[in-house]
Design a protein around this motif. Structure first.
Motif, short mmCIF file in Angstrom:
data_model
loop_
_atom_site.label_atom_id
_atom_site.label_comp_id
_atom_site.label_asym_id
_atom_site.label_seq_id
_atom_site.Cartn_x
_atom_site.Cartn_y
_atom_site.Cartn_z
N VAL A 44 -4.40 -4.16 -36.18
CA VAL A 44 -3.76 -4.47 -34.83
C VAL A 44 -4.62 -4.01 -33.89
O VAL A 44 -5.00 -4.69 -32.95
N ALA A 45 -4.96 -2.63 -33.71
CA ALA A 45 -5.95 -2.06 -32.47
C ALA A 45 -7.12 -2.65 -32.51
O ALA A 45 -7.69 -3.08 -31.68
N GLY A 46 -7.74 -2.85 -34.02
CA GLY A 46 -9.25 -3.14 -34.06
C GLY A 46 -10.30 -2.48 -33.63
O GLY A 46 -11.50 -2.91 -33.71
N ASP A 47 -9.96 -1.19 -33.17
CA ASP A 47 -10.93 -0.56 -32.69
C ASP A 47 -11.68 0.44 -33.87
O ASP A 47 -12.87 1.20 -33.50
N ASP A 48 -11.27 0.45 -34.92
CA ASP A 48 -11.87 1.17 -36.14
C ASP A 48 -11.34 0.47 -37.36
O ASP A 48 -11.24 1.07 -38.37
N ALA A 91 -14.58 4.47 -44.16
CA ALA A 91 -15.07 5.57 -43.35
C ALA A 91 -14.87 7.09 -43.91
O ALA A 91 -14.94 7.85 -43.06
N GLY A 92 -14.29 7.22 -45.06
CA GLY A 92 -14.01 8.37 -45.58
C GLY A 92 -12.79 8.80 -45.17
O GLY A 92 -12.61 10.25 -45.74
N LYS A 95 -11.22 6.77 -37.72
CA LYS A 95 -10.01 7.10 -36.69
C LYS A 95 -9.22 8.32 -36.48
O LYS A 95 -8.69 8.71 -37.55
N ASP A 96 -9.15 8.98 -35.51
CA ASP A 96 -8.48 10.43 -35.50
C ASP A 96 -6.91 9.79 -35.33
O ASP A 96 -6.70 9.53 -34.26
N LEU A 97 -6.12 10.07 -35.81
CA LEU A 97 -4.67 9.93 -35.89
C LEU A 97 -3.90 11.12 -35.27
O LEU A 97 -2.63 10.85 -35.06
N GLY A 115 1.70 15.49 -33.26
CA GLY A 115 0.44 15.71 -33.02
C GLY A 115 0.13 15.71 -31.61
O GLY A 115 1.00 15.35 -30.87
N ASP A 116 -1.07 16.20 -31.08
CA ASP A 116 -1.50 16.42 -29.66
C ASP A 116 -1.59 14.73 -29.35
O ASP A 116 -0.99 14.47 -28.22
N SER A 117 -1.92 13.74 -30.17
CA SER A 117 -1.93 12.43 -29.86
C SER A 117 -1.41 11.71 -31.16
O SER A 117 -1.26 12.25 -32.24
N ASN A 118 -0.94 10.37 -30.65
CA ASN A 118 -0.40 9.73 -32.04
C ASN A 118 -0.84 8.15 -31.92
O ASN A 118 0.11 7.14 -31.45
N PRO A 119 -2.01 7.68 -31.91
CA PRO A 119 -2.61 6.63 -31.60
C PRO A 119 -2.02 5.38 -32.96
O PRO A 119 -1.93 4.29 -32.75
N GLY A 120 -1.69 5.87 -34.29
CA GLY A 120 -1.55 5.39 -35.15
C GLY A 120 -2.25 4.29 -35.54
O GLY A 120 -3.34 4.03 -35.07
N THR A 121 -2.01 3.55 -36.86
CA THR A 121 -2.80 2.56 -37.29
C THR A 121 -1.88 1.62 -38.12
O THR A 121 -1.04 1.86 -38.74
N GLU A 122 -2.30 0.33 -38.22
CA GLU A 122 -1.99 -0.79 -39.00
C GLU A 122 -2.70 -1.18 -40.24
O GLU A 122 -3.91 -1.29 -39.89
#
Length: 169
Positions: A40-44, A74-75, A110-112, A147-154
């Motif tokens: 969805v985000a497509g940035d990673d 990406a590991g 991506k840092d989740l 967490g400090d941030s919560n970008p999530g991923t699909e």
């Protein structure tokens, strides 16, 4: 409202309303998946690979445990487990809702936002005569705001589920 909470609320009816749960023996499954990480985000964007064990025995009449490992190109690595519900529409079509929690290492991806990540997935599959399945799943991975941030991923995943008893035939 965190996306993972919203996904859990939307998945709740799957746990409560089961149109037709197959009365047939449902085997334990070894599941192999390949998918598209960060759809969805497509940035990673990355490829995503999964190996899971899905227990065949039901608890509370519909709930089954599962455990799995997920790795990206990406590991990034996620390993964890949770609960799932299989809902059968006839003998062939299977709708599966699952949720789980596990440990996460971002690798070069991506840092989740946390080492603890929650995964919720909905999948639609076709069950073959030998009880193997082919399914397409859409899932969300996030830390639910801990967490400090919560970008999530699909992640969009194509699964092949192999009955474990077939490995020993």
């Amino acid at each position: 409202m965190p996306r993972s909470f919203l996904a859990a609320v939307l998945a709740l009816p799957l746990l409560l309303l089961t149109p037709e749960v197959s009365a047939e023996d449902d085997p334990s499954l070894l599941s192999f998946g390949v998918g598209w990480w960060d759809l969805v985000a497509g940035d990673d964007d990355q490829a995503d690979f999964r190996l899971e064990y899905r227990h065949g025995q039901r608890f509370l009449h519909v709930v089954k445990p599962w455990a799995g490992l997920e790795v990206t190109t990406a590991g990034a690595v996620w390993g964890g487990g949770g609960l799932l519900v299989d809902i059968y529409f006839g003998r062939r079509i299977v709708l599966t809702g699952s949720t789980g929690v596990g440990g996460f290492y971002e690798g070069d991806g991506k840092d989740l936002g946390s080492a603890v990540e929650f995964r919720s997935t909905i999948e639609l599959g076709y069950r073959f005569d030998d009880r193997s399945r082919l399914s397409l799943a859409f899932g969300h991975l996030s830390n639910a705001g801990i967490g400090d941030s919560n970008p999530g991923t699909e992640v969009l995943t194509l699964y092949y589920h192999l009955p474990i008893d077939r490995l020993f035939d």
